[in-house]
Motif scaffolding. Structure first.
Motif, PDB file in Angstrom:
ATOM      1  N   LEU A  24       0.895  -1.244   0.076  1.00  0.00           N
ATOM      2  CA  LEU A  24       0.036   0.076   0.022  1.00  0.00           C
ATOM      3  C   LEU A  24       0.687   1.312   0.000  1.00  0.00           C
ATOM      4  CD1 LEU A  24      -2.807  -1.207   2.560  1.00  0.00           C
ATOM      5  CD2 LEU A  24      -2.875  -0.814   0.168  1.00  0.00           C
ATOM      6  N   LEU A  25       1.976   1.375   0.711  1.00  0.00           N
ATOM      7  CA  LEU A  25       2.687   2.382   0.901  1.00  0.00           C
ATOM      8  C   LEU A  25       3.312   2.509  -0.504  1.00  0.00           C
ATOM      9  CD1 LEU A  25       4.557   4.612   2.198  1.00  0.00           C
ATOM     10  CD2 LEU A  25       6.266   2.912   2.620  1.00  0.00           C
ATOM     11  N   ASP A  26       3.767   1.673  -1.333  1.00  0.00           N
ATOM     12  CA  ASP A  26       4.401   1.626  -2.297  1.00  0.00           C
ATOM     13  C   ASP A  26       3.464   2.424  -3.425  1.00  0.00           C
ATOM     14  OD1 ASP A  26       6.775   1.142  -4.398  1.00  0.00           O
ATOM     15  OD2 ASP A  26       5.248  -0.118  -5.220  1.00  0.00           O
ATOM     16  N   GLU A  27       2.130   2.064  -3.515  1.00  0.00           N
ATOM     17  CA  GLU A  27       1.292   2.190  -4.511  1.00  0.00           C
ATOM     18  C   GLU A  27       0.683   3.758  -4.060  1.00  0.00           C
ATOM     19  OE1 GLU A  27      -1.983  -0.434  -4.357  1.00  0.00           O
ATOM     20  OE2 GLU A  27      -1.035  -2.244  -5.244  1.00  0.00           O
ATOM     21  N   ALA A  28       0.958   4.071  -2.850  1.00  0.00           N
ATOM     22  CA  ALA A  28       0.681   5.670  -2.384  1.00  0.00           C
ATOM     23  C   ALA A  28       1.573   6.467  -2.858  1.00  0.00           C
ATOM     24  CB  ALA A  28       0.482   5.396  -0.904  1.00  0.00           C
ATOM     25  N   CYS A  29       2.704   5.927  -2.884  1.00  0.00           N
ATOM     26  CA  CYS A  29       4.015   6.783  -3.483  1.00  0.00           C
ATOM     27  C   CYS A  29       3.832   7.018  -4.967  1.00  0.00           C
ATOM     28  CB  CYS A  29       5.268   6.173  -3.228  1.00  0.00           C
ATOM     29  SG  CYS A  29       5.704   6.352  -1.303  1.00  0.00           S
ATOM     30  N   GLN A  30       3.175   5.969  -5.832  1.00  0.00           N
ATOM     31  CA  GLN A  30       3.076   5.710  -7.026  1.00  0.00           C
ATOM     32  C   GLN A  30       2.049   6.736  -7.427  1.00  0.00           C
ATOM     33  OE1 GLN A  30       3.010   1.943  -8.749  1.00  0.00           O
ATOM     34  NE2 GLN A  30       4.647   1.298  -7.621  1.00  0.00           N
ATOM     35  N   ARG A  31       1.007   6.839  -6.726  1.00  0.00           N
ATOM     36  CA  ARG A  31      -0.086   7.517  -7.206  1.00  0.00           C
ATOM     37  C   ARG A  31      -0.262   9.002  -6.354  1.00  0.00           C
ATOM     38  NH1 ARG A  31      -2.321   5.914 -11.461  1.00  0.00           N
ATOM     39  NH2 ARG A  31      -4.253   6.743 -10.849  1.00  0.00           N
ATOM     40  N   GLN A  32       0.871   9.221  -5.587  1.00  0.00           N
ATOM     41  CA  GLN A  32       1.012  10.535  -5.087  1.00  0.00           C
ATOM     42  C   GLN A  32      -0.089  10.894  -4.371  1.00  0.00           C
ATOM     43  OE1 GLN A  32       2.218  12.903  -8.569  1.00  0.00           O
ATOM     44  NE2 GLN A  32       4.441  13.010  -7.758  1.00  0.00           N
ATOM     45  N   VAL A  33      -0.474  10.223  -3.628  1.00  0.00           N
ATOM     46  CA  VAL A  33      -1.526  10.347  -2.499  1.00  0.00           C
ATOM     47  C   VAL A  33      -1.083  11.358  -1.224  1.00  0.00           C
ATOM     48  CG1 VAL A  33      -2.695   8.408  -2.773  1.00  0.00           C
ATOM     49  CG2 VAL A  33      -1.275   8.537  -0.921  1.00  0.00           C
ATOM     50  N   ALA A  34      -1.798  11.961  -0.693  1.00  0.00           N
ATOM     51  CA  ALA A  34      -1.504  12.930   0.346  1.00  0.00           C
ATOM     52  C   ALA A  34      -0.775  12.220   1.479  1.00  0.00           C
ATOM     53  CB  ALA A  34      -2.450  13.842   0.766  1.00  0.00           C
ATOM     54  N   GLY A  35      -1.305  11.294   1.810  1.00  0.00           N
ATOM     55  CA  GLY A  35      -0.745  10.661   3.051  1.00  0.00           C
ATOM     56  C   GLY A  35      -1.654   9.176   3.366  1.00  0.00           C
TER      57      GLY A  35
END
Length: 401
Positions: free
Chosen positions: A68-79
């Motif tokens: 989930l962290l890796d996907e969050a970074c890829q998709r540039q979520v806020a946090g």
């Protein structure tokens, strides 16, 4: 006006939420809260979301949380917000905290006892209030920059009520990102749109760091901001800071390129419309004159100020045609050669060897072209008055390009 992660953590009722990693990115803007129900989030988020991970509908072991962290970074979520408690996710793995810190992704711990309905309600209400405040602030700035107001005192009073102090003197900065058509010609439209969105967000984030007191006006690759500039020293510092940021940025952006135009310094609130016009003229010069490296200040325009003040465009076109018309018609029919040669010659101050190197042609070729230019125009490059006329005509040509 936008809601940042720091703003979220300061909301009443959310005091039990605790930042565990990624403090350096607390200025990330929150577009909307999203509760992750599936094993992954990549296909469910667009970027800018604050993603809540509960573990209710899907087991969240360390491997899944790292995914989930890796996907969050890829998709540039806020946090990311991890809900912890005895029922589902008992504790946040240290490996996840270390990875989030290294990636610069804010990771927040929320006790499971804090009800999600209260959290999403608080964030949703804050987003609506922030959007309304942001629209009001933008409206005040746009009116000042266009001169569209009846009473300056009333408008400045409204600005103070909205938390904006416009006392003092300012410098207007205009920025424009160009070259997107090259990206669309090279790649899939969906991927290009996503790339442009990331670039716009990164540029906007940097501009917000420069202008902390006032909002940034911007849309579709264009931005306007106000920087404090009470004197020439402050204006010079603004220029230097922007230039130092721009050069490496444009190397990374290629084939995109960001151009910047700055007004003169010492503009009070009542002269912001004039400053806006100065910044536009400087931006036009930055875009059309490559030797300015993408940045220009109004004070540097010199004779361009006079040309931009000529209201009858036909006079400029007539002057251009009288001096360089034969060259323009030659290049139109035979391909661009004489006008680029003339530009290179002027840029290198008449140095034939340097001009030939700039054009990647033999010096003899350049000499023949110069002779051809003089013959077609009936002018002599050795004559100072002819050189002055040609130089001004070149400026008119670039401004009309």
């Amino acid at each position: 006006m936008s809601l940042t992660l720091a703003d979220v953590l300061a909301l009443p009722g959310l005091e039990s939420m605790r930042l565990r990693a990624g403090e350096a990115s607390l200025d990330n803007r929150v577009r909307w809260p999203y509760v992750a129900e599936n094993s992954g989030i990549a296909e469910w988020v667009l970027g800018g979301e604050l993603v809540f991970v509960t573990g209710i509908n899907h087991p969240r072991d360390e491997a899944n949380l790292l995914q989930l962290l890796d996907e969050a970074c890829q998709r540039q979520v806020a946090g990311l917000v991890i809900l912890t408690g005895p029922a589902y996710i008992q504790a946040i793995p240290q490996r996840l905290l270390d990875a989030a810190e290294a990636a610069g992704m804010p990771l927040i711990e929320q006790p499971y006892s804090l009800k999600m309905v209260l959290v999403t309600q608080a964030i949703g209400s804050a987003l609506i209030q922030s959007e309304q405040l942001g629209r009001s602030r933008h409206d005040v700035l746009e009116r000042l920059l266009t001169g569209d107001y009846q009473s300056l005192d009333l408008l400045l009073h409204r600005a103070v009520q909205l938390g904006m102090s416009l006392a003092g003197h300012w410098q207007i900065v205009q920025l424009q990102l160009e070259g997107s058509e090259l990206l669309f010609a090279q790649d899939d439209a969906t991927r290009v749109e996503a790339q442009l969105a990331r670039q716009h967000d990164a540029i906007s984030r940097r501009l917000r760091q420069l202008s902390t007191a006032l909002p940034i006006l911007g849309r579709a690759g264009q931005w306007t901001l106000l920087l404090p500039a009470p004197d020439a020293v402050a204006a010079s510092a603004n220029r230097q800071q922007l230039a130092q940021w721009l050069k490496p940025l444009n190397l990374r952006l290629a084939p995109l390129k960001l151009f910047i135009g700055l007004s003169a310094a010492r503009h009070p609130a009542e002269r912001l419309a004039q400053a806006q016009d100065e910044a536009r003229q400087a931006l036009a010069a930055a875009r059309r004159f490559s030797e300015r490296a993408g940045l220009c200040v109004y004070d540097e325009l010199g004779v361009l100020k006079l040309l931009s003040g000529v209201r009858d465009r036909a006079l400029l076109d007539q002057f251009l045609n009288e001096r360089l018309g034969p060259l323009l018609r030659h290049d139109l029919h035979h391909g661009p050669s004489l006008m680029p040669t003339l530009e290179a010659w002027f840029h290198e101050n008449g140095n034939l060897m340097a001009a030939a190197q700039r054009l990647a042609v033999h010096r003899n070729t350049l000499t023949h072209r110069i002779q051809r230019i003089e013959a077609l125009c009936g002018l002599t490059l050795d004559n100072s008055y002819d050189r002055l006329d040609i130089g001004i005509a070149l400026m008119i040509w670039r401004l009309s390009a």
